[in-house]
Design an enzyme around this catalytic site. Structure first.
Site, PDB file in Angstrom:
ATOM      1  N   LYS A  15       0.818  -1.214   0.000  1.00 50.47           N
ATOM      2  CA  LYS A  15       0.000   0.000   0.000  1.00 50.47           C
ATOM      3  C   LYS A  15       0.855   1.268   0.000  1.00 50.47           C
ATOM      4  O   LYS A  15       0.482   2.258  -0.605  1.00 50.47           O
ATOM      5  CB  LYS A  15      -1.023  -0.006   1.136  1.00 50.47           C
ATOM      6  N   ARG A  90      -6.108   2.539  11.374  1.00 53.35           N
ATOM      7  CA  ARG A  90      -5.713   1.160  11.611  1.00 53.35           C
ATOM      8  C   ARG A  90      -6.593   0.509  12.671  1.00 53.35           C
ATOM      9  O   ARG A  90      -6.419  -0.674  12.965  1.00 53.35           O
ATOM     10  CB  ARG A  90      -4.286   1.169  12.126  1.00 53.35           C
ATOM     11  N   ARG A 129      12.029  -7.584   2.303  1.00 53.69           N
ATOM     12  CA  ARG A 129      12.230  -6.180   2.622  1.00 53.69           C
ATOM     13  C   ARG A 129      13.206  -6.025   3.796  1.00 53.69           C
ATOM     14  O   ARG A 129      13.984  -5.073   3.851  1.00 53.69           O
ATOM     15  CB  ARG A 129      10.885  -5.527   2.980  1.00 53.69           C
ATOM     16  N   ARG A 135      14.580  -2.678   7.995  1.00 54.75           N
ATOM     17  CA  ARG A 135      13.672  -2.040   8.946  1.00 54.75           C
ATOM     18  C   ARG A 135      13.629  -2.830  10.243  1.00 54.75           C
ATOM     19  O   ARG A 135      13.553  -4.059  10.234  1.00 54.75           O
ATOM     20  CB  ARG A 135      12.267  -1.965   8.321  1.00 54.75           C
ATOM     21  N   ARG A 146       2.709  -8.428  13.757  1.00 53.10           N
ATOM     22  CA  ARG A 146       2.032  -7.374  12.988  1.00 53.10           C
ATOM     23  C   ARG A 146       0.854  -7.933  12.207  1.00 53.10           C
ATOM     24  O   ARG A 146      -0.187  -7.290  12.088  1.00 53.10           O
ATOM     25  CB  ARG A 146       3.027  -6.670  12.062  1.00 53.10           C
TER      26      ARG A 146
HETATM   27  P1  ADP Z   1       3.360  -1.881   7.748  1.00 51.74           P
HETATM   28  O1  ADP Z   1       2.062  -1.518   7.110  1.00 51.74           O
HETATM   29  O2  ADP Z   1       4.308  -2.536   6.802  1.00 51.74           O
HETATM   30  O3  ADP Z   1       3.198  -2.637   9.034  1.00 51.74           O
HETATM   31  P2  ADP Z   1       3.834   0.899   8.637  1.00 51.74           P
HETATM   32  O4  ADP Z   1       5.012   1.670   8.218  1.00 51.74           O
HETATM   33  O5  ADP Z   1       2.501   1.349   8.163  1.00 51.74           O
HETATM   34  O6  ADP Z   1       4.151  -0.579   8.173  1.00 51.74           O
HETATM   35  O7  ADP Z   1       3.763   0.825  10.244  1.00 51.74           O
HETATM   36  C1  ADP Z   1       4.849   0.401  11.040  1.00 51.74           C
HETATM   37  C2  ADP Z   1       4.472   0.446  12.527  1.00 51.74           C
HETATM   38  O8  ADP Z   1       4.162   1.804  12.905  1.00 51.74           O
HETATM   39  C3  ADP Z   1       3.233  -0.349  12.924  1.00 51.74           C
HETATM   40  O9  ADP Z   1       3.518  -1.718  13.156  1.00 51.74           O
HETATM   41  C4  ADP Z   1       2.791   0.402  14.195  1.00 51.74           C
HETATM   42  O10 ADP Z   1       3.568   0.050  15.311  1.00 51.74           O
HETATM   43  C5  ADP Z   1       3.095   1.844  13.855  1.00 51.74           C
HETATM   44  N1  ADP Z   1       1.926   2.529  13.230  1.00 51.74           N
HETATM   45  C6  ADP Z   1       1.852   3.015  11.958  1.00 51.74           C
HETATM   46  N2  ADP Z   1       0.654   3.581  11.720  1.00 51.74           N
HETATM   47  C7  ADP Z   1      -0.068   3.428  12.871  1.00 51.74           C
HETATM   48  C8  ADP Z   1      -1.379   3.781  13.264  1.00 51.74           C
HETATM   49  N3  ADP Z   1      -2.229   4.371  12.411  1.00 51.74           N
HETATM   50  N4  ADP Z   1      -1.776   3.471  14.531  1.00 51.74           N
HETATM   51  C9  ADP Z   1      -0.958   2.863  15.391  1.00 51.74           C
HETATM   52  N5  ADP Z   1       0.302   2.505  15.087  1.00 51.74           N
HETATM   53  C10 ADP Z   1       0.753   2.774  13.841  1.00 51.74           C
END
Ligand code: ADP
Length: 195
Positions: A15, A90, A129, A135, A146
């Site tokens: 995404k 989320r 990745r 990361r 996750r």
């Molecule tokens: P991915 O979709 O690959 O898990 P993201 O970069 O979107 O990666 O998110 C990485 C981490 O950042 C999540 O596992 C969470 O800990 C935190 N995070 C990101 N967006 C949110 C959100 N909207 N609410 C809570 N935590 C978030």
């Protein structure tokens, strides 16, 4: 806020890649809460200090902190024309906050693009990745957590947005270009619907 486009899908669904391509083609900023949080961690802000161990464990950062951060980002000038949301909302609580924020700005969620990818493909992509980007949350244990958190807290948003009629499901288990073509078509259709 004239355009509010939400990308939603499991970690590793691509995404972020799709959101960034769409942002470039529409000239609307991509607002990724994951990127914003990583930048807080990198800068060592108070929010970053709280978020870091949570992100490394694969859990979600508390709704109120993420929503406050998002609100600040949306107050920046470039977001006046809208935003492409990547990684937010989320949780159901975040979806409600987003609705309220958009309503204040005279807008609403126009379209929700659900990038659907089967679990086996996700794990493979995320492990790849991990090697390419290094990361901190792309370890085998964190990936499993996750995905679990995604299923428990984020996946229910599909029902919510299906009910409001905003949800478009896109098969994300294809080449980036093929997914992007479907994304562009769905956005075009949604915008025509609004006009
Ligand atoms: P991915 O979709 O690959 O898990 P993201 O970069 O979107 O990666 O998110 C990485 C981490 O950042 C999540 O596992 C969470 O800990 C935190 N995070 C990101 N967006 C949110 C959100 N909207 N609410 C809570 N935590 C978030």
């Amino acid at each position: 806020m004239p355009s509010a486009i939400v990308f939603f899908g499991p970690p590793g669904s691509g995404k972020g890649t799709q959101a960034s391509r769409l942002a470039a083609s529409l000239d609307i900023p991509q607002v990724s809460t994951g990127d914003l949080l990583r930048s807080h961690v990198a800068k060592g802000t108070p929010l970053g200090a709280i978020a870091r161990p949570i992100m490394e464990s694969g859990a979600l950062v508390p709704d109120d902190l993420v929503t406050k951060m998002l609100k600040e980002r949306l107050a920046e000038k470039d977001a006046a024309k809208g935003a492409i949301f990547d990684g937010y909302p989320r949780t159901v609580a975040q979806a409600k906050s987003l609705d309220a924020l958009l309503r204040e700005a005279g807008g609403e969620v126009n379209v929700v693009l659900f990038i659907d990818v089967p679990d086996a493909a996700l794990v493979e992509r995320l492990l790849k990745r991990a090697v390419l980007e290094g990361r901190a949350d792309d370890t085998k244990e964190t990936i499993a957590e996750r995905l679990r958190v995604y299923r428990a807290k984020t996946a229910p948003l599909a029902d919510l947005y299906a009910k409001s009629g905003a949800l478009v499901t896109i098969d994300g288990n294809r080449a980036v270009e093929a997914v992007a073509a479907d994304v562009a078509a769905a956005v075009r259709k949604a915008r025509q619907g609004v006009a």
